[in-house]
Scaffold this motif. Structure first.
Motif, mmCIF file in Angstrom:
data_model
loop_
_atom_site.group_PDB
_atom_site.id
_atom_site.type_symbol
_atom_site.label_atom_id
_atom_site.label_comp_id
_atom_site.label_asym_id
_atom_site.label_seq_id
_atom_site.Cartn_x
_atom_site.Cartn_y
_atom_site.Cartn_z
ATOM 1 N N GLU A 58 1.083 -1.155 0.067
ATOM 2 C CA GLU A 58 -0.190 -0.068 0.484
ATOM 3 C C GLU A 58 0.873 1.294 0.141
ATOM 4 O O GLU A 58 2.079 1.357 0.712
ATOM 5 C CB GLU A 58 -0.730 -0.090 0.692
ATOM 6 C CG GLU A 58 -1.996 0.708 1.216
ATOM 7 C CD GLU A 58 -3.169 0.331 2.143
ATOM 8 O OE1 GLU A 58 -3.109 1.587 3.013
ATOM 9 O OE2 GLU A 58 -3.405 -0.211 2.700
ATOM 10 N N GLU A 107 -1.052 -4.842 -6.380
ATOM 11 C CA GLU A 107 -2.194 -4.270 -6.206
ATOM 12 C C GLU A 107 -1.873 -2.852 -5.465
ATOM 13 O O GLU A 107 -2.881 -2.386 -5.685
ATOM 14 C CB GLU A 107 -2.586 -4.577 -4.655
ATOM 15 C CG GLU A 107 -1.144 -4.708 -3.464
ATOM 16 C CD GLU A 107 -1.045 -5.329 -2.666
ATOM 17 O OE1 GLU A 107 0.093 -6.291 -1.706
ATOM 18 O OE2 GLU A 107 -2.187 -4.984 -1.501
ATOM 19 N N GLU A 146 -3.027 -2.270 -8.966
ATOM 20 C CA GLU A 146 -5.246 -1.457 -8.651
ATOM 21 C C GLU A 146 -5.851 -0.842 -8.195
ATOM 22 O O GLU A 146 -6.963 -0.105 -7.779
ATOM 23 C CB GLU A 146 -5.006 -3.297 -9.117
ATOM 24 C CG GLU A 146 -5.050 -4.378 -9.156
ATOM 25 C CD GLU A 146 -4.833 -5.705 -9.189
ATOM 26 O OE1 GLU A 146 -5.605 -5.768 -8.143
ATOM 27 O OE2 GLU A 146 -4.409 -6.442 -10.029
ATOM 28 N N ASN A 147 -5.563 -0.295 -6.915
ATOM 29 C CA ASN A 147 -5.653 0.417 -5.978
ATOM 30 C C ASN A 147 -6.055 1.637 -5.970
ATOM 31 O O ASN A 147 -6.832 2.814 -6.013
ATOM 32 C CB ASN A 147 -5.257 0.049 -4.313
ATOM 33 C CG ASN A 147 -5.560 -0.808 -3.849
ATOM 34 O OD1 ASN A 147 -6.289 -1.927 -4.133
ATOM 35 N ND2 ASN A 147 -4.993 -1.713 -2.673
ATOM 36 N N LYS A 183 -12.981 -1.037 -12.525
ATOM 37 C CA LYS A 183 -13.266 0.939 -12.739
ATOM 38 C C LYS A 183 -12.924 1.039 -13.175
ATOM 39 O O LYS A 183 -13.490 2.486 -14.144
ATOM 40 C CB LYS A 183 -11.231 1.010 -11.637
ATOM 41 C CG LYS A 183 -11.974 0.817 -10.226
ATOM 42 C CD LYS A 183 -10.184 1.740 -9.555
ATOM 43 C CE LYS A 183 -9.802 0.973 -7.951
ATOM 44 N NZ LYS A 183 -9.349 2.053 -7.408
#
Ligand code: SF4
Lengths: 212, 484
Positions: free
Chosen positions: B173, B206, B209-210, B238
């Motif tokens: 993240e 990720e 993708e986020n 998205k």
């Protein structure tokens, strides 16, 4: 509409004297600064090649090979790695070509730049860092030394008059080599002749709306 | 050779035939045109007596030289000439044109996705190296030169060689103050400005993708700065949500449903094969800033600037010259580097979320007295949307100049330029010497919040040290402001 009738020349080899421009990552903004892009034709771009590294704000010439008389008639540009990176502007190879460059030899080239050169029939030939440096040194010492860039053979030969010639094992991208040697670097005519196949490809794509 | 990737699938479906050069002739789904690289191509077409083959798959706008204030016609000097030339060319050929009068004008790489012109599984070309941006929509998109523009205008196709595919997985993240821009600056620092030559980049993992579509665009945008001519992200929900709300599909839900299976089908397979893979830990990143004159010369804002002799040998010479130009010393950090100009704009970072994040930093503060700061929204629509949220007021109140849409100081082709040796905190993508209009000018690339922080502090600043402000009531809810 008929196909293109322009006869296309083949470029098997280019020979002439050299000019070295040293440094990695020389971008197209340096080769031709953006303010010279405000033109609707490429004519006359040659004088602006490398402009901002060649001249001060008051247009006084600075130290740059493109300002040196001894290189004035050069046609083979010798550069280092990642030459022509950055903007896709075709103005960059256009400026070089109009200045008098017919071939560029270097360690590596940015892809779009190499493609733009090809579209003008200017080969971009690569060789190892060591060989390139040796060639740059040679050109510096022998501005009149003849260089032969052999696209067909993938080699570069050079040497001072009356001395033994040195041959570099060079690399020319395969598609570029074919295009230049067989004279098929002008792709417009070539691709225009496949119009039927283009329509077929279009039809097979779900997002292409049927043209009436 | 890669297999089963989006790149392979889209390539195969668009391949018309193999040319005698060994290159493939590729069908072009969308050709975007702007005023600076197209006139010569239209000229070549005329010289040969050829027509534009597929005007309906071509779309034009003006961005590079168009003024970002004082937009009455005629524009001054060359800008008018290039605008008039484009108007003439698109009129003659019957090409749709998002001109400033339509309210749809903007930087070509903002306009394409915004209007739904750019769609997954299509091929997109434009005479501009940052065409890689459109890969964020799951398209195969790359910049082309003027002779290739001529090819595309005349034939609706382009000659290309197939590249290798490198997957770049960004895991974890992203931390506070860290954005898509920082991810791509890190990728380029790690792999080099020429590390992508011969490759197309697939961004995955990720952290990617986020990201929203805008963040993915910032990343794909700078693929070319890393030497890769194209970069893409596989389309997902998205992407489809984005498309559903664009001009292309808003009134045609049937078309949307019809195309969705195709978009799904061109995603890279689970077991796709790649020629190379790189993994980057997104959670370890901090806001990045550049210390040099290539986008690869970046460093975390609290990290020391590297000594040239600690870099790979082929980068040392460039680094030395860059440090001299930028007047920075190895061992120091970029934090504290004084700046004169703050430029929030360009096709990398001038979309609505970029402006929102910067506005949060700016709200209730004032631009440093020694800094001239400007916001140049990526398109007229971005500008209008920002104004309806009151963001313009937040920026203006702080002392930012609020401009019309265009490339502006990203490349200094219009009047927006650095002067003398000014240093600029810039949300754009290139810090080349001379790029922003002055050859002594110094450009420090960073993400939009960091540009905002630099504008306020007058020096490169770690945005994490400024507490984030809530946007004032008036900026988000006040109906009066919204109406303006
Ligand atoms: S904003 Fe900058 S990088 Fe983007 S298209 Fe315009 S000039 Fe090029």
């Amino acid at each position: 509409m008929t196909g293109d009738e322009t006869a296309i020349e083949t470029v098997e080899r280019v020979s002439g004297t050299g000019i070295p421009v040293r440094g990695n990552d020389i971008d197209t903004d340096q080769i031709i600064p953006a303010r010279f892009l405000k033109v609707v034709t490429f004519d006359g771009l040659g004088q602006f090649a490398f402009h901002d590294v060649r001249f001060t704000d008051d247009d006084e010439p600075k130290d740059h090979p493109f300002n040196e008389d001894r290189f004035r008639n050069a046609s083979v540009l010798v550069v280092n790695s990642n030459f022509g990176c950055g903007s896709s502007r075709e103005h960059a190879p256009q400026a070089l070509k109009r200045w008098g460059i017919d071939a560029v030899v270097g360690e590596s080239f940015a892809e779009i730049f190499a493609g733009n050169c090809l579209a003008l029939g200017v080969p971009t030939v690569t060789a190892s860092a060591r060989e390139i440096e040796a060639l740059q040194d040679f050109v510096d010492e022998n501005p009149d030394g003849e260089i032969e860039v052999d696209v067909a053979d993938e080699s570069v030969r050079y040497g001072a008059p009356n001395s033994e010639h040195h041959e570099i094992d060079a690399t020319v991208d395969e598609a570029q080599r074919k295009a230049l040697v067989e004279g098929v670097w002008d792709t417009t005519a070539l691709m225009k002749s496949n119009a039927g196949a283009v329509t077929e490809t279009a039809r097979s794509l779900p997002y292409v709306e049927e043209a009436e | 050779m890669s297999e089963g990737t989006l790149y392979d699938k889209v390539w195969d479906r668009h391949k018309v035939t193999e040319l005698p050069t060994g290159q493939d002739q590729l069908f072009v789904g969308l050709h975007l045109v702007h005023e600076v690289t197209s006139p010569q191509a239209f000229g070549m077409l005329r010289e040969r007596g050829l027509d534009v083959a597929y005007p309906e798959r071509t779309h034009a706008t003006v961005d590079h030289i168009v003024p970002t204030d004082g937009r009455e016609r005629p524009y001054e000097g060359a800008a008018e000439e290039m605008m008039a030339e484009l108007e003439e060319n698109v009129r003659e050929a019957g090409i749709e044109f998002s001109s400033p009068d339509t309210g749809d004008q903007g930087i070509v790489h903002v306009v394409g996705p915004e209007q739904g012109l750019t769609q997954p599984g299509t091929t997109v070309v434009c005479g501009d190296s940052h065409t890689s941006t459109h890969g964020a929509m799951g398209a195969l998109a790359f910049g082309i030169g003027t002779s290739q523009i001529r090819d595309v205008l005349a034939t609706g196709t382009v000659a290309m060689e197939k590249k290798d595919v490198r997957r770049i997985r960004v895991t974890g993240e992203l931390g506070d103050g860290v954005e898509a821009k920082d991810v791509i600056l890190e990728i380029i620092r790690r792999l080099g400005t020429d590390g992508g030559v011969g490759y197309v980049y697939e961004y995955a993992g990720e952290a990617i993708e986020n990201l929203g579509l805008e963040g993915r665009m910032s990343i794909c945008n700078m693929s070319i700065e890393g030497g890769a001519r194209a970069g893409y992200v596989n389309p997902d929900e998205k992407t489809y949500e984005w498309l559903e709300d664009t001009d292309a599909f808003r009134d045609d839900p049937e078309k949307f449903e019809r195309l969705k299976p195709y978009w799904e089908s061109i995603r890279s397979d689970e077991d796709a094969e790649y020629d190379d893979e790189v993994v980057i830990d997104g959670s370890a990143l901090e806001p990045m800033v550049t210390w040099g004159t290539t986008p690869g010369q970046g460093v975390g804002v609290t990290e020391p600037i590297p000594a040239p002799e600690d870099l790979p040998e082929d980068k040392q010479d460039t680094a030395r010259r860059a440090q001299e130009h930028m007047r920075v010393e190895p061992g120091e950090t970029m934090a504290g580097y004084p700046i004169d100009v703050a430029f929030l704009g360009s096709c990398t970072n001038a979309r609505l979320p970029d402006l929102r994040r910067a506005a949060r930093v700016v709200a209730g503060r004032e631009v440093h007295p020694d800094v001239r700061a400007m916001v140049v929204p990526g398109s007229q629509r971005v500008k209008a949307a920002a104004e309806s949220e009151g963001l313009d007021q937040v920026f203006r109140d702080a002392g930012f100049d609020w401009r019309g849409a265009g490339c502006s100081m990203c490349l200094g082709m219009n009047d927006d330029q650095l002067e003398g040796d000014e240093a600029s905190a810039s949300s754009s993508n290139r810090n080349f010497v001379g790029r922003q209009g002055s050859k002594e000018g110094r450009t420090v690339l960073m993400n939009p919040q960091m540009v905002a922080a630099a504008a306020i502090e007058g020096e490169v600043t770690d945005v994490r040290e400024l507490d984030e402000r809530e946007l004032p009531e008036s900026a988000s809810t006040d109906a009066e402001v919204a109406e303006r």
